[in-house]
Design a protein around this motif. Structure first.
Motif, mmCIF file in Angstrom:
data_model
loop_
_atom_site.group_PDB
_atom_site.id
_atom_site.type_symbol
_atom_site.label_atom_id
_atom_site.label_comp_id
_atom_site.label_asym_id
_atom_site.label_seq_id
_atom_site.Cartn_x
_atom_site.Cartn_y
_atom_site.Cartn_z
ATOM 1 N N LEU A 115 14.525 21.064 3.557
ATOM 2 C CA LEU A 115 14.326 21.142 2.110
ATOM 3 C C LEU A 115 13.075 20.375 1.691
ATOM 4 O O LEU A 115 12.301 20.837 0.840
ATOM 5 C CB LEU A 115 15.553 20.593 1.385
ATOM 6 N N ALA A 116 12.867 19.210 2.305
ATOM 7 C CA ALA A 116 11.650 18.442 2.014
ATOM 8 C C ALA A 116 10.403 19.234 2.404
ATOM 9 O O ALA A 116 9.401 19.231 1.668
ATOM 10 C CB ALA A 116 11.687 17.105 2.754
ATOM 11 N N PHE A 117 10.457 19.917 3.526
ATOM 12 C CA PHE A 117 9.352 20.792 3.938
ATOM 13 C C PHE A 117 9.069 21.838 2.860
ATOM 14 O O PHE A 117 7.914 22.059 2.456
ATOM 15 C CB PHE A 117 9.711 21.509 5.236
ATOM 16 N N LEU A 118 10.122 22.523 2.419
ATOM 17 C CA LEU A 118 9.963 23.596 1.434
ATOM 18 C C LEU A 118 9.357 23.079 0.128
ATOM 19 O O LEU A 118 8.456 23.702 -0.453
ATOM 20 C CB LEU A 118 11.324 24.242 1.169
ATOM 21 N N LEU A 119 9.849 21.943 -0.330
ATOM 22 C CA LEU A 119 9.335 21.378 -1.573
ATOM 23 C C LEU A 119 7.900 20.876 -1.400
ATOM 24 O O LEU A 119 7.061 21.028 -2.301
ATOM 25 C CB LEU A 119 10.242 20.243 -2.041
ATOM 26 N N SER A 120 7.617 20.279 -0.254
ATOM 27 C CA SER A 120 6.269 19.781 -0.001
ATOM 28 C C SER A 120 5.254 20.914 0.008
ATOM 29 O O SER A 120 4.164 20.801 -0.561
ATOM 30 C CB SER A 120 6.241 19.034 1.337
ATOM 31 N N ALA A 121 5.639 22.024 0.661
ATOM 32 C CA ALA A 121 4.734 23.174 0.682
ATOM 33 C C ALA A 121 4.551 23.748 -0.712
ATOM 34 O O ALA A 121 3.428 24.079 -1.127
ATOM 35 C CB ALA A 121 5.283 24.239 1.632
ATOM 36 N N SER A 122 5.636 23.867 -1.457
ATOM 37 C CA SER A 122 5.563 24.453 -2.801
ATOM 38 C C SER A 122 4.709 23.615 -3.738
ATOM 39 O O SER A 122 3.931 24.142 -4.547
ATOM 40 C CB SER A 122 6.973 24.599 -3.381
ATOM 41 N N GLU A 127 -2.042 18.357 0.503
ATOM 42 C CA GLU A 127 -3.391 18.402 -0.062
ATOM 43 C C GLU A 127 -3.677 17.138 -0.877
ATOM 44 O O GLU A 127 -4.781 16.585 -0.822
ATOM 45 C CB GLU A 127 -3.544 19.635 -0.953
ATOM 46 N N CYS A 128 -2.663 16.681 -1.594
ATOM 47 C CA CYS A 128 -2.837 15.463 -2.392
ATOM 48 C C CYS A 128 -2.983 14.242 -1.496
ATOM 49 O O CYS A 128 -3.764 13.322 -1.791
ATOM 50 C CB CYS A 128 -1.656 15.287 -3.337
ATOM 51 N N LEU A 129 -2.249 14.212 -0.381
ATOM 52 C CA LEU A 129 -2.372 13.098 0.557
ATOM 53 C C LEU A 129 -3.769 13.081 1.192
ATOM 54 O O LEU A 129 -4.386 12.016 1.331
ATOM 55 C CB LEU A 129 -1.296 13.209 1.631
ATOM 56 N N GLU A 130 -4.258 14.256 1.563
ATOM 57 C CA GLU A 130 -5.603 14.325 2.137
ATOM 58 C C GLU A 130 -6.643 13.835 1.135
ATOM 59 O O GLU A 130 -7.600 13.132 1.500
ATOM 60 C CB GLU A 130 -5.913 15.759 2.570
ATOM 61 N N ASN A 131 -6.475 14.203 -0.115
ATOM 62 C CA ASN A 131 -7.405 13.755 -1.143
ATOM 63 C C ASN A 131 -7.346 12.241 -1.319
ATOM 64 O O ASN A 131 -8.380 11.582 -1.517
ATOM 65 C CB ASN A 131 -7.085 14.445 -2.470
ATOM 66 N N GLN A 132 -6.134 11.676 -1.231
ATOM 67 C CA GLN A 132 -5.992 10.225 -1.395
ATOM 68 C C GLN A 132 -6.691 9.475 -0.264
ATOM 69 O O GLN A 132 -7.272 8.406 -0.471
ATOM 70 C CB GLN A 132 -4.505 9.851 -1.436
ATOM 71 N N ARG A 133 -6.643 10.036 0.930
ATOM 72 C CA ARG A 133 -7.301 9.393 2.080
ATOM 73 C C ARG A 133 -8.818 9.535 1.980
ATOM 74 O O ARG A 133 -9.560 8.757 2.568
ATOM 75 C CB ARG A 133 -6.800 10.030 3.370
ATOM 76 N N GLY A 134 -9.256 10.506 1.266
ATOM 77 C CA GLY A 134 -10.685 10.738 1.058
ATOM 78 C C GLY A 134 -10.904 12.212 0.791
ATOM 79 O O GLY A 134 -10.296 13.022 1.479
ATOM 80 N N PRO A 135 -11.660 12.564 -0.257
ATOM 81 C CA PRO A 135 -12.648 11.776 -1.007
ATOM 82 C C PRO A 135 -12.107 11.045 -2.236
ATOM 83 O O PRO A 135 -12.893 10.451 -2.967
ATOM 84 C CB PRO A 135 -13.658 12.836 -1.443
ATOM 85 N N VAL A 286 1.628 21.264 9.182
ATOM 86 C CA VAL A 286 2.162 19.908 9.046
ATOM 87 C C VAL A 286 3.188 19.704 10.146
ATOM 88 O O VAL A 286 4.081 20.533 10.332
ATOM 89 C CB VAL A 286 2.807 19.703 7.663
ATOM 90 N N ILE A 287 3.072 18.596 10.885
ATOM 91 C CA ILE A 287 3.937 18.357 12.042
ATOM 92 C C ILE A 287 4.654 17.024 11.890
ATOM 93 O O ILE A 287 4.026 16.006 11.594
ATOM 94 C CB ILE A 287 3.116 18.359 13.354
ATOM 95 N N THR A 288 5.951 17.039 12.081
ATOM 96 C CA THR A 288 6.725 15.800 12.204
ATOM 97 C C THR A 288 7.269 15.733 13.628
ATOM 98 O O THR A 288 7.544 16.770 14.245
ATOM 99 C CB THR A 288 7.867 15.736 11.174
ATOM 100 N N PRO A 289 7.439 14.536 14.199
ATOM 101 C CA PRO A 289 7.697 14.378 15.632
ATOM 102 C C PRO A 289 9.168 14.515 16.030
ATOM 103 O O PRO A 289 9.790 13.585 16.523
ATOM 104 C CB PRO A 289 7.176 12.974 15.917
ATOM 105 N N HIS A 290 9.714 15.703 15.833
ATOM 106 C CA HIS A 290 11.126 15.985 16.153
ATOM 107 C C HIS A 290 12.021 14.896 15.562
ATOM 108 O O HIS A 290 12.900 14.348 16.223
ATOM 109 C CB HIS A 290 11.353 16.074 17.669
ATOM 110 N N SER A 291 11.779 14.622 14.293
ATOM 111 C CA SER A 291 12.501 13.558 13.596
ATOM 112 C C SER A 291 13.483 14.088 12.565
ATOM 113 O O SER A 291 14.172 13.299 11.897
ATOM 114 C CB SER A 291 11.501 12.618 12.907
#
Length: 324
Positions: A115-122, A127-135, A286-291
């Motif tokens: 469910l977290a995957f589905l909401l994150s994609a939606s 994209e927001c995390l990548e933006n926070q890391r830069g630029p 997006v990859i999570t480590p079998h968690s």
């Protein structure tokens, strides 16, 4: 019931270990020398297992076949692929022995992870995390225009075991339109059930394809290049089942060609995924480590699940999560 000899092949933290030791009484608990704290580790053969009537953990398949008094194996995992082979099945059948899994332990965390995957994609969170890391810009218009609602979307569930059923419950408030692939339809499913030969049309229909498929003879590479090719460019693929159920090369190709919106994967083939593997760099992946199945209370939940089944075993009642 007579006093049983129960062998454990898993390493547990102190509290869970104490709960197991106390909970199996009056039966005898023996700790195998070949034990592992990792669920998916293949432990070495251990002579102690050969004398057991019940085994809890991940015994070596050769020990399962060789143990003359074995009546029941309870796995600490949801998956059971290395035991789902003709030789082990024949041995268990000849003895009238059972094999159960811990699927019930992992239904909630895996379903919530999906469910977290589905909401994150939606909601375009990566994209927001990548933006926070830069630029560290403020791309509000861009993100808003690409965001979507999960509510009302078409979701195809590949697999309708404990995880799939729980995910369907979690999706109910979002009023999604569900379609389900199930190996053995019962006829009472509240959603449309599709057969394998109908999957092409189902992949073309879905906004989100979510797999919780186990590894089995009929599931390896089930998510094929042909099925991925039927997905729309704005559709997403998610996997919290097993990596080998997907043609990974075909998935990478689809992502790199941007023929699908993206993929969220908790499982890969192989695992661990090598640092230089192209899947790490695939666009929209997006990859999570079998968690997905993990939680702080996991070891205690494993023990409680086993002990509840042990009480059923003592009373001669049907075992939960029995697969053989």
């Amino acid at each position: 019931m007579d006093r049983l000899i129960i062998a454990s092949t898993i390493v547990l933290p102190p509290e869970a270990a104490r709960s197991l030791s106390e909970g199996v009484a009056p039966h005898a608990l023996e700790l195998a020398a070949a034990r592992s704290a990792k669920n998916l580790a293949v432990v070495a053969p251990d002579p102690l297992v050969l004398g057991a009537e019940v085994v809890f953990g991940q015994p070596h398949p050769d020990d399962v076949r060789a143990a003359p008094r074995l009546r029941w194996v309870h796995l600490s995992t949801a998956g059971y692929a290395r035991y789902d082979v003709a030789a082990v099945r024949a041995t268990l059948a000849a003895r009238g022995a059972a094999l159960t899994t811990s699927s019930g332990v992992y239904a909630d965390p895996c379903a919530e992870h999906a469910l977290a995957f589905l909401l994150s994609a939606s909601r375009r969170l990566p994209e927001c995390l990548e933006n926070q890391r830069g630029p560290r810009g403020w791309p509000d218009a861009h993100v808003r225009s690409r965001s979507a609602l999960l509510r009302g979307r078409r979701v195809l569930l590949l697999g309708f075991g404990a995880i799939g059923r729980r995910l369907a419950e979690l999706l109910a408030p979002f009023e999604v339109e569900l379609c389900v692939l199930r190996s053995r339809p019962r006829g009472d499913e509240p959603f449309r059930v599709v057969a394998r030969e109908e999957l092409g049309d189902a992949f073309a229909w879905a906004d989100h394809v979510v797999s919780s498929l186990p590894e089995a003879e009929g599931t390896r590479r089930l998510v094929s290049a042909a099925l991925l090719a039927r997905m729309r460019p704005d559709a997403w693929f998610f996997n919290v089942g097993r990596g080998v159920t997907v043609d990974q090369a075909a998935l990478i190709e689809a992502l790199e060609a941007r023929r699908i919106a993206g993929a969220y994967l908790d499982v890969t083939d192989p695992e661990p995924l090598p640092p230089d593997h192209p899947l790490w760099r695939a666009p929209g992946c997006v990859i999570t480590p079998h968690s997905a199945g993990g939680r702080r209370e996991e070891p205690m939940a494993q023990v409680e699940h086993f002990l509840a089944n042990l009480r059923r075993f003592e009373r001669g009642e049907p075992l939960v999560d029995r697969v053989i």
